[in-house]
Design an enzyme around this catalytic site. Structure first.
Site, PDB file in Angstrom:
ATOM      1  N   CYS A   6      40.758  25.701  43.705  1.00 53.07           N
ATOM      2  CA  CYS A   6      41.489  26.863  44.196  1.00 53.07           C
ATOM      3  C   CYS A   6      41.002  28.222  43.840  1.00 53.07           C
ATOM      4  CB  CYS A   6      42.689  26.552  43.858  1.00 53.07           C
ATOM      5  SG  CYS A   6      44.093  27.465  45.128  1.00 53.07           S
ATOM      6  N   LYS A  52      40.932  22.629  35.919  1.00 49.22           N
ATOM      7  CA  LYS A  52      40.849  23.734  36.575  1.00 49.22           C
ATOM      8  C   LYS A  52      40.540  24.957  35.569  1.00 49.22           C
ATOM      9  CE  LYS A  52      43.402  26.931  39.575  1.00 49.22           C
ATOM     10  NZ  LYS A  52      44.558  26.963  40.435  1.00 49.22           N
ATOM     11  N   GLU A  60      44.756  20.574  46.203  1.00 51.79           N
ATOM     12  CA  GLU A  60      45.285  20.786  45.129  1.00 51.79           C
ATOM     13  C   GLU A  60      46.872  20.427  45.091  1.00 51.79           C
ATOM     14  OE1 GLU A  60      45.425  24.361  41.913  1.00 51.79           O
ATOM     15  OE2 GLU A  60      45.559  24.930  44.107  1.00 51.79           O
TER      16      GLU A  60
END
Length: 271
Positions: A154, A114, A41
């Site tokens: 993440c 995301k 990321e």
């Protein structure tokens, strides 16, 4: 078998420098035999302040960061899970934190934005991605290197319902691989990173490919690192503790089949 690589970086506020580092590490991983490689990321920018992500946000499908990923995939003949990069959204005050997947011909075959935006307040640090990012709303599965691959980023790792949803689209089949490009903080990573990665591998009985930022950055942040590849029994096959490098391991179809035959948990689901 398919050779997987999880690249670890210590990215800086300089986009050009980060792209050069990513190119070098992708080449190194390809030379080591990797066929599917993930970047972390924010591989392209660890910003000094959140507004920098908006400044470098690219139009979907065009820009130097996306071009670099496409060119590297084609040059090395590999699949690339392109970490994340900021892409412009309809809201000019927000960007999407997007993970783009490129095939060995350099074509983009998937984009995942995301869905879960990180927020944390500690004694000496605080984060709130929602100040500049807009959350995605669509889970994405892509067939990469022949593997049914669920994309995540993440903070998504803390939400197991996402991975259950991924196993139901588009054809309701178990995942072969979960990818988790990340920039876990040192504080949260030390306590939760490996625990969560191994849990997602065990409960989905699949491989997990987790590329991370790992070190002290020029902007003062410290990330946990420990990029790793985990097998469907939860065993860590390869890891990079801190600093640049890559974890390398084999995806073994026989291993998945054996785990699922010995412990048929996926067949026992009731919800």
């Amino acid at each position: 078998m398919t050779t997987l690589a999880a690249i670890q970086m210590v990215s800086t506020p300089n986009v050009g420098e980060n792209l050069a580092t990513a190119c070098r590490l992708l080449a190194d991983a390809a030379r080591a035999g990797a066929e599917l490689v993930s970047l972390p990321e924010y591989f392209c920018l660890m910003a000094r302040d959140d507004s920098e992500r908006l400044r470098i946000a690219e139009v979907d499908g065009a820009g130097p960061i996306q071009s670099m990923l496409s060119d590297a995939a084609r040059r090395h003949g590999i699949w690339i899970i392109g970490g994340t990069l900021p892409l412009q959204s309809a809201n000019a005050t927000r960007a999407r934190n997007a993970c783009c997947v490129f095939d060995p011909a350099g074509s983009r075959v998937a984009r995942y934005d995301k869905m879960h935006l990180f927020a944390f307040t500690g004694a000496r640090e605080s984060y709130d991605e929602a100040t500049v990012l807009e959350a995605g709303d669509t889970p994405v599965v892509v067939r990469a290197a022949g593997l049914r691959t669920g994309l995540s980023v993440c903070y998504d790792l803390r939400f197991p319902e996402l991975y259950r949803a991924l196993s139901l689209i588009p054809d309701a089949a178990p995942l072969d691989l979960i990818t988790v490009p990340s920039a876990f903080t040192y504080t949260t990573g030390r306590s939760h990173w490996e625990l969560l990665l191994r849990a997602r591998a065990v409960e989905n009985q699949c491989y997990v490919l987790a590329s991370a930022q790992g070190g002290t950055h020029e902007n003062g942040a410290r990330t946990w690192g420990h990029s790793m590849i985990v097998d469907p029994w939860g065993d860590v096959l390869s890891t990079v503790d801190e600093g640049e490098g890559f974890a390398l391991a084999q995806f073994d179809r026989a291993r998945i089949n054996a785990v699922r035959a010995q412990l048929p948990a996926l067949q026992h689901r009731r919800l």
